[in-house]
Design a protein around this motif. Structure first.
Motif, PDB file in Angstrom:
ATOM      1  N   GLN A  56       0.832  -1.467  -0.012  1.00 45.86           N
ATOM      2  CA  GLN A  56      -0.138   0.456   0.256  1.00 45.86           C
ATOM      3  C   GLN A  56       0.674   1.227  -0.168  1.00 45.86           C
ATOM      4  N   ILE A  57       1.951   1.454   0.627  1.00 40.25           N
ATOM      5  CA  ILE A  57       2.825   2.929   1.085  1.00 40.25           C
ATOM      6  C   ILE A  57       3.548   2.849  -0.748  1.00 40.25           C
ATOM      7  N   ILE A  58       3.674   1.448  -1.650  1.00 37.07           N
ATOM      8  CA  ILE A  58       4.840   1.682  -2.616  1.00 37.07           C
ATOM      9  C   ILE A  58       3.886   2.355  -3.232  1.00 37.07           C
ATOM     10  N   ALA A  77       5.408  -6.736   3.679  1.00 37.36           N
ATOM     11  CA  ALA A  77       6.634  -6.635   5.339  1.00 37.36           C
ATOM     12  C   ALA A  77       5.288  -5.556   6.156  1.00 37.36           C
ATOM     13  N   LYS A  78       5.135  -5.384   7.081  1.00 39.62           N
ATOM     14  CA  LYS A  78       3.916  -4.800   8.013  1.00 39.62           C
ATOM     15  C   LYS A  78       4.920  -3.700   8.521  1.00 39.62           C
ATOM     16  N   VAL A  79       4.160  -1.726   7.978  1.00 36.42           N
ATOM     17  CA  VAL A  79       5.350  -1.145   8.378  1.00 36.42           C
ATOM     18  C   VAL A  79       4.543   0.099   8.869  1.00 36.42           C
ATOM     19  N   THR A  80       5.118   0.280   9.823  1.00 32.42           N
ATOM     20  CA  THR A  80       4.817   1.634  10.898  1.00 32.42           C
ATOM     21  C   THR A  80       5.477   3.256  10.373  1.00 32.42           C
ATOM     22  N   VAL A  99      12.905   3.762   4.275  1.00 34.15           N
ATOM     23  CA  VAL A  99      11.606   2.542   5.146  1.00 34.15           C
ATOM     24  C   VAL A  99      12.023   0.756   4.146  1.00 34.15           C
ATOM     25  N   LEU A 100      12.249   0.745   3.340  1.00 31.26           N
ATOM     26  CA  LEU A 100      12.594  -0.091   2.510  1.00 31.26           C
ATOM     27  C   LEU A 100      14.196  -1.265   2.809  1.00 31.26           C
ATOM     28  N   GLN A 101      14.962   0.063   2.815  1.00 35.49           N
ATOM     29  CA  GLN A 101      16.695  -0.253   3.659  1.00 35.49           C
ATOM     30  C   GLN A 101      16.411  -1.049   5.804  1.00 35.49           C
ATOM     31  N   ASP A 139      19.490   6.518  -0.132  1.00 40.13           N
ATOM     32  CA  ASP A 139      20.072   4.858  -0.050  1.00 40.13           C
ATOM     33  C   ASP A 139      19.266   5.028  -1.140  1.00 40.13           C
ATOM     34  N   GLU A 140      19.644   5.566  -2.264  1.00 36.43           N
ATOM     35  CA  GLU A 140      19.867   4.418  -3.315  1.00 36.43           C
ATOM     36  C   GLU A 140      21.103   3.380  -3.302  1.00 36.43           C
ATOM     37  N   ILE A 141      21.002   2.396  -4.455  1.00 39.47           N
ATOM     38  CA  ILE A 141      22.753   1.470  -4.739  1.00 39.47           C
ATOM     39  C   ILE A 141      23.036   1.753  -5.576  1.00 39.47           C
ATOM     40  N   VAL A 142      24.270   2.096  -4.879  1.00 41.48           N
ATOM     41  CA  VAL A 142      25.295   3.273  -5.895  1.00 41.48           C
ATOM     42  C   VAL A 142      26.834   2.284  -6.553  1.00 41.48           C
TER      43      VAL A 142
END
Length: 720
Positions: A56-58, A77-80, A99-101, A139-142
């Motif tokens: 839902q967050i996505i 996942a369940k996110v708060t 949040v993803l990290q 927090d992007e992958i570089v």
């Protein structure tokens, strides 16, 4: 079951409705919600989620930012997520990446879409590769490549590895001195800053300080000991490195600037002329080497070292003339030996003195010793036999006629027996102007050894008759001679052991008669003495791997019989001269002689001796066989230290002591209460000499050399 499923579906719908309401409320909240905070331009969002589905967050992020997402089936996942201040869509996206990290997922751009996958797969998919700049807040992958300038990339990998998460990647490319990093942008930016600082610390110059008075090696040793005593380099700076260059007599200093300057000042302070300015004079007491022999070798070394550095050093005063036995290599170098103290007195500049001391350290060492044990074994077997029949017919004359005379090799002829018998019944008198002597030959002296049988008749009236003598003899003799000379010598030193007897040999004589006109001339005889016995000369050379090279001269001689037409007796001599290689404790046969001689002879009367069977009565036969086996064995044993030398000496000491004690049971025959003299017993409690006492702390220990078994303990080979 239907009731339970309905209840479950109602709970899910209720949670989704709560999340949607919170999200819609957040969309209606504007930037004026907090007084005193500068309002942001454009729409803002204040996300607040509690146990919301990640999907839902996505979906919410996709609607706010306009980005397209592809979600991996494993993403769940369940996110708060709680926020007290509004944020822009870009900030909301950065919060979404955070949040993803947290939950172990990553957003990877792939064209116009973004893939949401687990962290473990992030290294295998394309990301933001080699960007011009890396954000410290993203927090992007570089993936970034960093080229090192001053330090080794391979050395940084173990230092930086703990700073990279498990799903990240860090590797070195040694050929290009590069680091490859793949991780989230914030961590990559952090690692790049650390590498930049570390790469700058390696960009420190190395200073070379040319010394004019002191020795570079000795000065570096002194400075290094001082830094070690002070606890090493300061924690605030990089370690300092000080190295000596013997070729240019320079000191190389590298490290942090402040420490480098302090070390440089110390080196310059120590590089001062020595007190007195007359060079360096040292007295070196030698432990093992010969001072006179070593002094000659050091003169050449000092001359070569002086030429190598371009003559005497500047500022060195000329040395005084060398005493007797010394040598002036040049104006500043003097070397001479003091025999009474076995020491060297040397005057030389520091560099040459260091070279001389290094040579002495290598040459003045305890050399290994070698025990050489030889075994000379000679076995002789002699067998001989003789059988003869002799006839005497008629006897009308003094000795008769028709004699068959076979003297043989072991007995007398019948004629000699008859002559001895006749002389045994009469006497012969010799008279001179001063003396009168009577000689009588006994028949017993002419009878040969062995069995002798006599048969015949004799008529005293007519003086006629016949006689026969049968002689038979067989003899056997054996001899077993073992000589075991042994000697201990130092490595590369010739040794000699002699167990001999000097025998006189007549080389000439002169005899003259007494004449009244010419006077009396004394006769004389010239005699030369020759050594016979066992002589062993050995020169050992210990090679690598306990292999011994031996130069050997072995001689074994003995007196022999007098030869026909010779002035004196002969000597039997056996000698070996060779060079061999053998392992420590091994046994080798040097050489030997194996001789077998057979001799047969037969004398007979023509015609009569050819008659079958009866012809044996007219024959004289003899035969002999002489067999000689002579072998020389050798066994060397390396004695590397005092402990090994004492062990083998004690073994032989106890061996000869046991022989003395076992002689007649230690008693003297016919003298009750008296005992055989013997050498004293070695006390086991005797303190060892200083060279083999227990080593002090930190000193190397030397294991005792194992002793080989005695030669007599060698197992025999297979029986033929």
């Amino acid at each position: 079951m239907s009731g339970c499923s309905t209840h479950f579906e109602h709970g899910v719908l209720r949670k989704a409705a709560v999340g949607a309401v919170l999200f819609m409320v957040s969309l209606a909240t504007m930037s004026a919600s907090s007084p005193g905070v500068k309002p942001q331009q454009g729409p803002t969002i204040t996300p607040n989620y509690k146990d919301a589905e990640l999907g839902q967050i996505i979906q919410a992020v996709s609607e706010v930012t306009g980005k397209n997402f592809i979600i991996d089936p494993r993403v769940n996942a369940k996110v708060t997520m709680l926020s007290a201040s509004p944020m822009s869509p870009a900030a909301f996206y950065e919060a979404f990446l955070a949040v993803l990290q947290v939950y172990g997922y990553v957003a990877v751009p792939a064209g116009k879409v973004i893939k949401i996958i687990p962290n473990t797969d992030a290294r295998q998919v394309p990301s933001i590769d080699l960007p011009n700049s890396v954000s410290s807040n993203s927090d992007e992958i570089v993936t970034q490549i960093i080229t090192m300038k001053n330090i080794s990339a391979s050395q940084l990998v173990p230092l930086l590895r703990p700073l990279i998460p498990q799903q990240g990647h860090l590797a070195a490319y040694p050929n290009g001195n590069m680091l490859i990093i793949s991780d989230r942008a914030s961590n990559v930016s952090r690692i790049m800053k650390i590498i930049e600082r570390m790469d700058e610390s390696g960009d420190e110059p190395v200073e070379a300080i040319q010394l004019h008075n002191a020795s570079a090696t000795e000065l570096v040793r002194t400075v290094t000991q001082m830094y070690q005593a002070a606890g090493g380099a300061e924690a605030s700076g990089a370690p300092i490195k000080i190295v000596a260059d013997e070729r240019t007599n320079s000191v190389l200093i590298g490290g942090e600037k402040s420490l480098r300057l302090r070390a440089k000042a110390l080196v310059l302070d120590l590089d001062t002329p020595r007190l007195g300015g007359g060079g360096d004079t040292q007295v070196r007491y030698l432990l093992y080497a010969d001072a006179e022999k070593l002094a000659d070798k050091l003169k050449g070394q000092a001359s070569a070292a002086s030429k190598g550095q371009g003559g005497p050093q500047a500022g060195a005063a000329p040395a005084a003339a060398a005493p007797s036995g010394g040598s002036n290599v040049d104006a500043s170098v003097t070397i001479w030996a003091d025999v009474s103290t076995n020491s060297l007195i040397m005057t030389a500049p520091p560099k040459i003195m260091k070279s001389l001391m290094a040579v002495i350290d290598k040459l003045d060492i305890r050399r290994a010793q070698v025990e050489i044990e030889a075994m000379i074994v000679e076995v002789q077997v002699n067998k001989s036999g003789n059988f003869s029949v002799q006839w005497l017919l008629d006897g009308g004359s003094s000795y008769g006629y028709g004699v068959t005379n076979f003297p043989g090799t072991s007995g007398s002829s019948i004629t000699s027996l008859a002559t001895a018998a006749l002389l045994g019944t009469s006497s012969a008198t010799t008279t001179t102007s001063t003396t009168s002597t009577t000689s009588t030959s006994a028949l017993s002296s002419a009878i040969p050894t062995g069995s002798t049988f006599v048969a015949g008749t004799y008529n005293s009236t007519t003086g006629k008759g016949f006689g026969a003598v049968i002689q038979a003899l067989q003899s056997d003799s054996t001899s077993n001679i073992i000589s075991m000379p042994r000697v201990i010598t130092m490595n590369n030193e010739e040794s000699e052991v002699k167990v001999t007897q000097e025998i006189p040999l007549i080389t000439g004589q002169y005899t003259s008669s007494t004449s009244s006109t010419s006077g009396t001339t004394s006769p004389f005889t010239t005699i030369q003495r020759e050594e016979v016995g066992t002589i062993l000369k050995v020169t050992p050379h210990i090679s690598e791997g306990n292999v011994i090279q031996l130069k050997i001269e072995q001689e074994d001689s003995s007196p022999g019989a007098k030869l026909t037409d010779s002035a004196d007796i002969s000597t039997n001599k056996r000698s070996i001269k060779t060079t061999i290689l053998i392992e420590d404790g091994g046994i080798i046969v040097l050489g030997g002689l194996m001789q077998d001689t057979v001799t047969e002879s037969e004398d007979r009367v023509p015609g009569l001796g050819s008659i079958p069977f009866l012809g044996n009565l007219f024959k004289s036969r003899s035969g002999s066989r002489q067999k000689t086996n002579l072998l020389v064995f050798l066994r060397p044993t390396i004695l590397r230290d005092q402990r090994a030398t004492e062990a083998i000496s004690a073994s032989k000491y106890n061996e000869i002591r046991d022989e003395e004690k076992s002689l007649n049971g230690g008693k003297i025959t016919l003298l009750p209460g008296e005992k055989q003299p013997s050498i004293p017993e070695i006390q086991p409690g005797n303190a060892p000499p200083p060279s083999i006492r227990a080593p002090t702390e930190g000193a190397p220990t030397i294991a005792p050399t194992p002793q080989p078994a005695p030669m007599g303990a060698i197992a025999p080979g297979p029986q033929q």
